[in-house]
Design a protein around this motif. Structure first.
Motif, PDB file in Angstrom:
ATOM      1  N   SER A  58      -0.334  36.089  37.397  1.00  0.00           N
ATOM      2  CA  SER A  58       0.006  34.693  37.186  1.00  0.00           C
ATOM      3  C   SER A  58      -0.080  34.339  35.705  1.00  0.00           C
ATOM      4  CB  SER A  58      -0.936  33.796  37.992  1.00  0.00           C
ATOM      5  OG  SER A  58      -0.571  32.445  37.841  1.00  0.00           O
ATOM      6  N   ALA A  59       0.706  33.356  35.313  1.00  0.00           N
ATOM      7  CA  ALA A  59       0.658  32.834  33.946  1.00  0.00           C
ATOM      8  C   ALA A  59       0.534  31.326  34.038  1.00  0.00           C
ATOM      9  CB  ALA A  59       1.922  33.221  33.181  1.00  0.00           C
ATOM     10  N   ASN A  60      -0.102  30.725  33.079  1.00  0.00           N
ATOM     11  CA  ASN A  60      -0.266  29.275  33.092  1.00  0.00           C
ATOM     12  C   ASN A  60       1.044  28.618  32.659  1.00  0.00           C
ATOM     13  OD1 ASN A  60      -1.150  26.662  33.102  1.00  0.00           O
ATOM     14  ND2 ASN A  60      -2.263  26.831  31.151  1.00  0.00           N
ATOM     15  N   ILE A  61       1.808  28.148  33.641  1.00  0.00           N
ATOM     16  CA  ILE A  61       3.082  27.520  33.305  1.00  0.00           C
ATOM     17  C   ILE A  61       3.069  26.024  33.589  1.00  0.00           C
ATOM     18  CG2 ILE A  61       4.386  29.643  33.733  1.00  0.00           C
ATOM     19  CD1 ILE A  61       5.296  28.339  36.388  1.00  0.00           C
ATOM     20  N   MET A  83      10.058  40.240  17.243  1.00  0.00           N
ATOM     21  CA  MET A  83       8.784  40.020  17.918  1.00  0.00           C
ATOM     22  C   MET A  83       9.061  39.452  19.303  1.00  0.00           C
ATOM     23  SD  MET A  83       5.498  37.743  16.702  1.00  0.00           S
ATOM     24  CE  MET A  83       6.406  36.211  16.728  1.00  0.00           C
ATOM     25  N   LYS A  84       8.487  40.065  20.313  1.00  0.00           N
ATOM     26  CA  LYS A  84       8.693  39.613  21.688  1.00  0.00           C
ATOM     27  C   LYS A  84       8.124  38.209  21.879  1.00  0.00           C
ATOM     28  CE  LYS A  84       7.608  40.790  26.498  1.00  0.00           C
ATOM     29  NZ  LYS A  84       6.908  41.738  27.392  1.00  0.00           N
ATOM     30  N   ILE A  85       8.869  37.391  22.604  1.00  0.00           N
ATOM     31  CA  ILE A  85       8.392  36.051  22.947  1.00  0.00           C
ATOM     32  C   ILE A  85       7.594  36.160  24.234  1.00  0.00           C
ATOM     33  CG2 ILE A  85       9.078  33.717  23.630  1.00  0.00           C
ATOM     34  CD1 ILE A  85      11.580  34.054  21.939  1.00  0.00           C
ATOM     35  N   ASP A  86       6.345  35.763  24.190  1.00  0.00           N
ATOM     36  CA  ASP A  86       5.545  35.789  25.409  1.00  0.00           C
ATOM     37  C   ASP A  86       5.028  34.395  25.707  1.00  0.00           C
ATOM     38  OD1 ASP A  86       3.345  35.301  23.770  1.00  0.00           O
ATOM     39  OD2 ASP A  86       2.923  37.439  23.529  1.00  0.00           O
ATOM     40  N   VAL A  87       4.256  34.305  26.775  1.00  0.00           N
ATOM     41  CA  VAL A  87       3.785  32.992  27.216  1.00  0.00           C
ATOM     42  C   VAL A  87       2.981  32.299  26.133  1.00  0.00           C
ATOM     43  CG1 VAL A  87       2.372  31.794  28.932  1.00  0.00           C
ATOM     44  CG2 VAL A  87       3.818  33.703  29.630  1.00  0.00           C
ATOM     45  N   PHE A  97      15.905  34.385  35.776  1.00  0.00           N
ATOM     46  CA  PHE A  97      15.381  33.085  35.379  1.00  0.00           C
ATOM     47  C   PHE A  97      13.967  32.872  35.915  1.00  0.00           C
ATOM     48  CE2 PHE A  97      20.099  31.825  35.848  1.00  0.00           C
ATOM     49  CZ  PHE A  97      20.398  32.384  34.626  1.00  0.00           C
ATOM     50  N   LEU A  98      13.690  33.397  37.096  1.00  0.00           N
ATOM     51  CA  LEU A  98      12.348  33.275  37.669  1.00  0.00           C
ATOM     52  C   LEU A  98      11.374  34.212  36.974  1.00  0.00           C
ATOM     53  CD1 LEU A  98      13.130  33.132  41.517  1.00  0.00           C
ATOM     54  CD2 LEU A  98      13.387  31.360  39.779  1.00  0.00           C
ATOM     55  N   LEU A  99      11.796  35.468  36.782  1.00  0.00           N
ATOM     56  CA  LEU A  99      10.913  36.459  36.159  1.00  0.00           C
ATOM     57  C   LEU A  99      10.564  36.068  34.729  1.00  0.00           C
ATOM     58  CD1 LEU A  99      12.594  39.782  37.391  1.00  0.00           C
ATOM     59  CD2 LEU A  99      10.710  38.511  38.443  1.00  0.00           C
ATOM     60  N   GLN A 100      11.576  35.661  33.969  1.00  0.00           N
ATOM     61  CA  GLN A 100      11.333  35.318  32.565  1.00  0.00           C
ATOM     62  C   GLN A 100      10.440  34.094  32.438  1.00  0.00           C
ATOM     63  OE1 GLN A 100      15.408  34.999  31.326  1.00  0.00           O
ATOM     64  NE2 GLN A 100      15.602  37.181  30.885  1.00  0.00           N
ATOM     65  N   ALA A 101      10.530  33.172  33.405  1.00  0.00           N
ATOM     66  CA  ALA A 101       9.679  31.982  33.364  1.00  0.00           C
ATOM     67  C   ALA A 101       8.203  32.356  33.440  1.00  0.00           C
ATOM     68  CB  ALA A 101      10.044  31.034  34.506  1.00  0.00           C
ATOM     69  N   PHE A 102       7.904  33.470  34.113  1.00  0.00           N
ATOM     70  CA  PHE A 102       6.515  33.926  34.241  1.00  0.00           C
ATOM     71  C   PHE A 102       6.167  34.992  33.206  1.00  0.00           C
ATOM     72  CE2 PHE A 102       6.986  31.810  38.263  1.00  0.00           C
ATOM     73  CZ  PHE A 102       5.715  31.345  38.551  1.00  0.00           C
ATOM     74  N   GLU A 135       4.046  44.497  52.141  1.00  0.00           N
ATOM     75  CA  GLU A 135       4.725  43.374  51.485  1.00  0.00           C
ATOM     76  C   GLU A 135       4.770  42.162  52.402  1.00  0.00           C
ATOM     77  OE1 GLU A 135       8.462  44.356  49.804  1.00  0.00           O
ATOM     78  OE2 GLU A 135       9.108  42.296  49.740  1.00  0.00           O
ATOM     79  N   SER A 136       4.382  41.027  51.864  1.00  0.00           N
ATOM     80  CA  SER A 136       4.332  39.811  52.670  1.00  0.00           C
ATOM     81  C   SER A 136       5.717  39.226  52.874  1.00  0.00           C
ATOM     82  CB  SER A 136       3.455  38.767  51.959  1.00  0.00           C
ATOM     83  OG  SER A 136       3.527  37.534  52.620  1.00  0.00           O
ATOM     84  N   MET A 137       5.919  38.682  54.088  1.00  0.00           N
ATOM     85  CA  MET A 137       7.192  38.034  54.395  1.00  0.00           C
ATOM     86  C   MET A 137       7.093  36.526  54.238  1.00  0.00           C
ATOM     87  SD  MET A 137       9.425  40.284  55.063  1.00  0.00           S
ATOM     88  CE  MET A 137      10.659  39.248  55.837  1.00  0.00           C
ATOM     89  N   SER A 138       5.973  36.011  53.724  1.00  0.00           N
ATOM     90  CA  SER A 138       5.771  34.573  53.612  1.00  0.00           C
ATOM     91  C   SER A 138       5.973  34.127  52.170  1.00  0.00           C
ATOM     92  CB  SER A 138       4.365  34.209  54.084  1.00  0.00           C
ATOM     93  OG  SER A 138       3.409  34.853  53.266  1.00  0.00           O
ATOM     94  N   TYR A 139       5.930  32.811  51.978  1.00  0.00           N
ATOM     95  CA  TYR A 139       6.067  32.264  50.626  1.00  0.00           C
ATOM     96  C   TYR A 139       4.833  32.591  49.796  1.00  0.00           C
ATOM     97  CZ  TYR A 139      10.318  29.631  51.646  1.00  0.00           C
ATOM     98  OH  TYR A 139      11.618  29.281  51.956  1.00  0.00           O
ATOM     99  N   SER A 140       5.043  32.729  48.503  1.00  0.00           N
ATOM    100  CA  SER A 140       3.968  33.092  47.582  1.00  0.00           C
ATOM    101  C   SER A 140       4.078  32.218  46.336  1.00  0.00           C
ATOM    102  CB  SER A 140       4.089  34.570  47.208  1.00  0.00           C
ATOM    103  OG  SER A 140       3.302  34.878  46.077  1.00  0.00           O
ATOM    104  N   SER A 141       2.991  32.107  45.591  1.00  0.00           N
ATOM    105  CA  SER A 141       3.004  31.320  44.356  1.00  0.00           C
ATOM    106  C   SER A 141       3.610  32.089  43.196  1.00  0.00           C
ATOM    107  CB  SER A 141       1.580  30.875  44.000  1.00  0.00           C
ATOM    108  OG  SER A 141       0.746  32.005  43.796  1.00  0.00           O
TER     109      SER A 141
END
Length: 791
Positions: free
Chosen positions: A73-76, A763-767, A731-736, A59-65
């Motif tokens: 990833s999702a196109n947000i 019906m589930k709301i997805d991206v 809030f972060l997880l749902q945004a993606f 697991e990385s200890m640095s910042y990630s996208s």
């Protein structure tokens, strides 16, 4: 500075005391303080290593996208404003309008089509939904200039209500610089806050009551009322809490006689009545009275109301989402009957409910004004497209809002960055290390560190102090260790080390249900005649006290003596239960300041104390941090400083680089909102519940924090908070588009839910479909609405 109580030990008496009493109060010299501070980093690193065991090897200890827990990833990214219909709009402009907007452009003020439509709307009610960074101030100022320069409205007929004095002054300056507006005309505009406008009205009506503005003085008044009222000593009513409650009643236009007759409200009713009576008898009014008196006067004086209505035929209200009930009623009174009311705000930024702001006011505006026109300013000129898009994907999960998707005009490859530190100590240290490596092209003032609660900022504040980085503390009224709840327990530790510390003795008396002033007078008098190693024990001979109070004194002294030799965190845990009991007493405090807030603060104190092995070391560190804080408050503030502030304080501001800390469950969303949601199935088939409203406000807070960033956004989610596992904020997880799991591992997801009571369709709301505003059930054909679904 705390009061220096008279009395105490002579030098000879001090020498005769047991060893545990020989330790002085922690007023350490600079060299020792410096040594304590230099050791803190080593202690923190040891604790971090202990808690890091939960991480996997890869697991990385640095910042990630991507936030931790998001696998793909999702196109947000936000949609772009590719072109604007402004040129089409130009064809319907009159020659005078064309000249006005052309001169605006010569001053580099370019309005898009929606902004221009808002500026041109002059007659009837208009609700302008102004998203983050959408240029609402430009719209307000240019509309004012449009009214004067194009519509030839007398500037004295314009009323511009803002929420700060600074905003009013800045707007008048900007209006004066716009084409066709002279400085004399700008001065004729009435611009100011609700309080300044209505206070001027009251003064003109010869109402000369003095303004009771000092919170400390108001608390003294309430304390005197409590003392005279002879309420049960077991009922701990806190003056600041009572004042907050009374203020809340006034903003809702609730008088003492309107309160219910149950036992709790009877006490409050009595205190409320006595407080109002004291002000009347002494010729005072507080800030809430300014609005309440004005409202009552306008209702009872038709001629006065008519005069105001004829004077101000055009009314504009900035930050409309922050309006509370009495402010809204005053606006409606003045704006009628023409109802040329221009309201500008963003329902996605309602974050001041604790100050009376009511989201339903902006959401239901059209119900009070049926012919309302609604214009949405949905282009963000502040932030880059990845930041705007991320904000969109956070806030779209709120259902009680005016639907809009913010567009962007600034492209960037720099996506929001996410980090999963072990705890708040590691989080703070990582951010400080990044700040120390800032590029030369950045100023310190380009950076903002935003937090949900002051408790959450404790580690960040200390790291900035330890590393001597320039930062502003002007927005912080108190350092964590100096807050009333925390200071009370800290002073218990002082008494463990020095039982003769009378300052600390005075601080803990309220937790024993003893009046501080009277109790200290008795202790000082008795200790002068008969000094005791533990002056607090003098209270056991005070005839004024009841037996249960004397028993509590003896028990508290026993606990203090037993804590000798314990580590700071062990001592806090041994003292905490008894200390915390008095904080849970009294229904009013629990109704206003939730128990979980008190628990969170004391948990944070424990977490901080566990870095130290001895109580004197911890107290020395606390004193140094407190002293450093007040030194910073007294220093001349340089403009080039890092901005450390709460999300609430940051609203309306913008910064090139933002660090949003504490984006974990229990912090953001806050534990109080999680408790409200616990074991509740919230579905939008009925009116929004209190629980859902609480969670939606937390999401709005997250949205406000994110949209303060212009260029770079860094978000950290500590894996452990106060020693407990803290999942990444939903809030972060749902945004993606990632499903958030509850504690019972059930999936709780955003969904379209059929409104047909006999149909279970959802019906589930997805991206791919989350920006669709309407859905029809494929099973029964009924309309669907957005809601929550447990799987």
């Amino acid at each position: 500075m705390s009061r220096n109580w008279t009395g105490g030990f002579s030098d000879q008496e001090a020498e005769a005391l047991p060893a545990k009493s020989e330790l002085p109060r922690a007023e350490i010299n600079a060299a020792i303080a410096s040594q304590f501070l230099s050791n803190v980093k080593l202690i923190e690193q040891q604790n971090i290593r202990k808690e890091r065991n939960f991480k996997t090897a890869g697991e990385s200890m640095s910042y990630s996208s991507l936030p931790f827990g998001v696998k793909k990833s999702a196109n947000i990214e936000a949609p772009f404003l590719e072109h604007d219909q402004q040129k089409t709009l130009q064809s319907v402009l009159t020659p005078k309008e064309q000249t006005f907007f052309s001169e605006l452009e010569h001053k580099t003020i370019f309005l898009n089509s929606n902004q221009m439509e808002a500026v041109r709307h002059t007659e009837g009610p208009l609700l302008t939904i102004a998203g983050a960074g959408s240029g609402k101030t430009s719209v307000l100022t240019t509309r004012t200039a449009y009214l004067i320069g194009v519509k030839e409205i007398d500037p004295s007929q314009i009323l511009l209500i803002t929420f700060t004095k600074k905003a009013a002054e800045e707007m008048k300056q900007r209006i004066a610089s716009l084409p066709g507006i002279s400085s004399g005309e700008a001065k004729q505009i009435t611009a100011g806050t609700f309080h300044s406008f209505f206070l001027r009205m009251l003064r003109n009506l010869k109402i000369t009551d003095r303004i009771l503005s000092s919170e400390k003085y108001k608390q003294i008044i309430i304390k005197n009322i409590l003392r005279q009222s002879q309420l049960s000593p077991k009922k701990q009513y806190f003056p600041e809490v009572l004042l907050s409650l009374i203020s809340s009643y006034k903003l809702q236009m609730i008088k003492p006689e309107d309160l219910s007759e149950d036992a709790a409200d009877k006490d409050i009713q009595h205190i409320y009545e006595k407080y109002e009576a004291w002000k009347r008898q002494n010729g005072y009014m507080d800030f809430d009275d300014i609005l309440l008196k004005s409202y009552e006067l306008l209702l009872s004086s038709p001629n006065l109301l008519k005069m105001l209505q004829q004077r101000f035929t055009y009314v504009m209200a900035d930050e409309f989402q922050d309006t509370n009930p009495i402010q809204y009623e005053l606006l409606k009174l003045i704006a009628s009957p023409q109802n040329n009311l221009f309201a500008v705000g963003d329902d996605d930024q309602v974050i001041y409910s604790f100050n009376g702001a009511d989201s339903e006011i902006i959401l239901d505006f059209h119900k009070d004004f049926p012919n309302t026109r609604v214009i949405k300013l949905d282009t963000n000129y502040r932030s880059t497209s990845p930041i705007v898009g991320f904000g969109n994907h956070i806030i779209k999960h709120n259902s009680q809002r005016h639907s809009k998707t913010m567009k962007a005009v600034r492209r960037s490859r720099m996506e929001p960055q996410f980090y999963r530190p072990s705890n708040t100590e590691e989080e703070a240290e990582t951010i400080v290390n990044r700040l120390k490596d800032k590029p030369d092209t950045r100023s310190w003032s380009d950076y903002a560190i935003l937090f949900r609660t002051h408790s959450n900022a404790r580690a960040m504040f200390e790291q900035l102090i330890i590393h001597n980085l320039p930062f502003t503390a002007n927005n912080m009224k108190q350092v964590f260790y100096d807050q009333t709840i925390i200071k009370g327990l800290i002073d218990h530790l002082r008494l463990v080390m020095n039982p003769g510390d009378l300052d600390a003795t005075a601080t803990i008396l309220p937790s024993l249900y003893i009046n501080q002033e009277a109790g200290m007078r008795y202790i000082e008098m008795e200790n002068f005649v008969d000094p005791l190693p533990f002056p607090l024990l003098h209270l056991t001979t005070w005839n004024t006290l009841k037996d249960f109070q004397k028993g509590k004194v003896k028990k508290r002294v026993d606990l203090l003596q037993q804590a000798t030799g314990l580590s700071p965190v062990e001592a806090i845990r041994s003292l905490r239960k008894e200390y915390e009991n008095h904080l849970d007493t009294g229904t009013i405090e629990n109704a206003t300041v939730h128990k979980t807030t008190v628990k969170e603060m004391l948990d944070e104190l424990e977490f901080s104390a566990q870095r130290f092995h001895a109580i004197p070391d911890f107290l020395a560190f606390v004193d140094e941090i407190v002293n450093k804080f007040y030194e910073k408050k007294e220093q001349d503030s340089s403009e080039d400083q890092i901005n450390l502030m709460s999300i609430h304080q940051a609203k309306g501001l913008e910064f090139p680089v933002v660090f949003l800390i504490g984006a974990s469950e229990g912090i953001l969303p806050h534990v109080s909102a999680l408790n409200a949601m616990q074991d509740k199935e919230v579905v939008l088939k009925d009116k929004t519940s209190l629980e859902k409203a609480s969670m939606e406000e937390e999401r709005r807070l997250c949205y406000v924090g994110v949209t303060r960033a212009k260029d770079e956004l860094y978000i950290s989610s500590p894996a452990f908070h106060l020693g407990k596992n803290a999942p990444v904020s939903r809030f972060l997880l749902q945004a993606f588009g990632t499903t958030f799991y509850n504690k019972d591992n059930s999936q709780r997801t955003e969904a379209w839910i059929c409104m047909n009571k006999t149909c279970n369709g959802w019906m589930k709301i997805d991206v791919g479909n989350n920006f669709t505003e309407k859905q029809i059930c494929a099973i029964c054909g009924f309309e669907m609405q957005k809601g929550k679904k447990n799987l």
